[in-house]
Design a protein around this motif. Structure first.
Motif: not given
Ligand SMILES: [Zn+2]
Ligand SMILES: [Zn+2]
Length: 380
Positions: A148, A151, A201, A203-204
């Motif tokens: 990712c 992060c 995080c 995003e992930c």
């Protein structure tokens, strides 16, 4: 989200054989393949689901675990990053089925050790016969977990970093009292990583890895056949916390050809000929993978006869001499006869009868003699 039953996903019975599972997988994977369903989210989800089901059901050990424990027996996400129960507390269950955590598409970020090799990926590649025989370069799009960027792979929200797990003090292992014994096992809260992510995080979702599609160029050597695998080292899933990437296995499957059938290094094709050419002999044009060639048919050729064209087959990918092309001629009975043609045939037939039919049709004659003897023997 409730998961569908893996057998249901593949559309097979619970007691299905390995072969049936393989066949069902092939069918479903082709149906939902991203190459065939570009930008179709639902197909992509189905494709993942099908792959996940196959990953489990094609592996005896995983299948047994699944049959016994259901999804809980094989799902890497059941451990939960927050540590609400999960495998850690289930008496080392995670150790017994440790390899299950290498699940291909499941985003198996919750490993016992902090450094983990990425999972191997499998890609089913369809080739035409020509491509398989001559070799080619194919662009393929594969789903892959990559580190990712948001992060930097830590799984912790930007500006924060993972903290040492308070349960195990960062060791990743805890001692548990079981009756009289003290056993060491994977920390249920950090799953062996020794770290906890307080603020995951976005995003992930704390995984440190996200799924992306990447396009690869794969060189297919000449002579491959269905079932051959091409290994692309390091092209699999990204590793966890700096672990090495897994490998990508491209599994070849050759689609049926309208003219040629392949059997190992030999090719077969069927060539229809007229009964006139079969009787009088003649020259035919037959197809090969390199173009047309002439084939001489001797007179009095019987239907079904195989003609071998040397070195017109396949050069095996593992070496060895090139195979042959076998042309099987099939005599076609004429249809849509004109009155004139019917007359000529009738006339021809009369000449056969006048000659005594055994001259022109020895097989027919001996066959009916045999039939006659069979019934005579039966009635006597
Ligand atoms: Zn811990
Ligand atoms: Zn992230």
């Amino acid at each position: 989200m409730a998961k569908r039953d893996f057998y249901e996903v593949l559309g097979v019975e619970k007691g299905a054989s390995d072969k049936e599972i393989k066949k069902a997988y092939r069918r479903m994977a082709m149906k939902f393949h991203p190459d065939r369903n570009p930008d179709d989210k639902e197909a992509e989800e189905n494709f993942k689901e099908v792959n996940e089901a196959f990953e489990i059901l094609s592996d005896d050990q995983k299948r047994a675990a699944y049959d016994q424990y259901g999804h809980a027996g094989v799902d890497p996400n059941m451990g939960g990053m927050g540590g609400t129960g999960g495998f850690g507390g289930a008496g080392g269950f995670g150790d017994v089925f440790g390899d299950v955590f290498g699940d291909i598409f499941g985003g198996g970020g919750h490993s016992r050790s902090s450094v983990q090799r990425g999972a191997d990926l499998r890609y089913q590649l369809e080739l035409s016969l020509e491509e398989a025989v001559k070799g080619t370069t194919k662009k393929i799009k594969i789903p892959s977990l990559v580190g990712c960027k948001s992060c930097d792979g830590t799984g912790a929200k930007k500006g924060t970093s993972p903290v040492t797990c308070s349960t195990c003090g960062g060791v990743g292992q805890v001692r548990m009292q079981q009756g009289f014994f003290s056993v060491q096992q994977t920390c249920p809260d950090c799953h062996g990583t020794g770290k906890m992510i307080k603020d995951p995080c976005r995003e992930c979702h704390g995984e440190g890895r996200v799924q992306e599609y990447k396009t690869l160029s794969v060189k297919i050597p000449a002579g491959v056949d269905t079932g051959d695998r091409i290994r692309l080292a390091g092209e699999g899933e990204a590793g966890v916390n700096g672990g090495p990437a897994g490998d990508l296995y491209v599994q070849v499957s050759v689609v049926d050809h309208p003219i040629f059938q392949r059997d190992g290094k030999h090719l077969y094709c069927e060539v229809p000929i007229t009964f006139v050419d079969a009787a009088l002999g003649g020259e035919l044009e037959v197809p090969t993978l390199d173009g047309r060639v002439k084939l001489k048919i001797p007179k009095e050729t019987q239907t079904g006869k195989l003609f071998r064209l040397r070195d017109k087959g396949v050069t095996p990918v593992r070496g060895g001499s090139r195979g042959d092309l076998m042309c099987r001629v099939v005599v076609e009975t004429p249809v849509h006869l004109t009155e004139r043609q019917k007359e000529l045939m009738q006339e021809l037939k009369e000449t056969f009868v006048a000659e005594g039919e055994h001259r022109q049709s020895p097989k027919k004659t001996s066959f009916f003699e045999g039939v006659k003897k069979f019934f005579d023997d039966m009635s006597s």
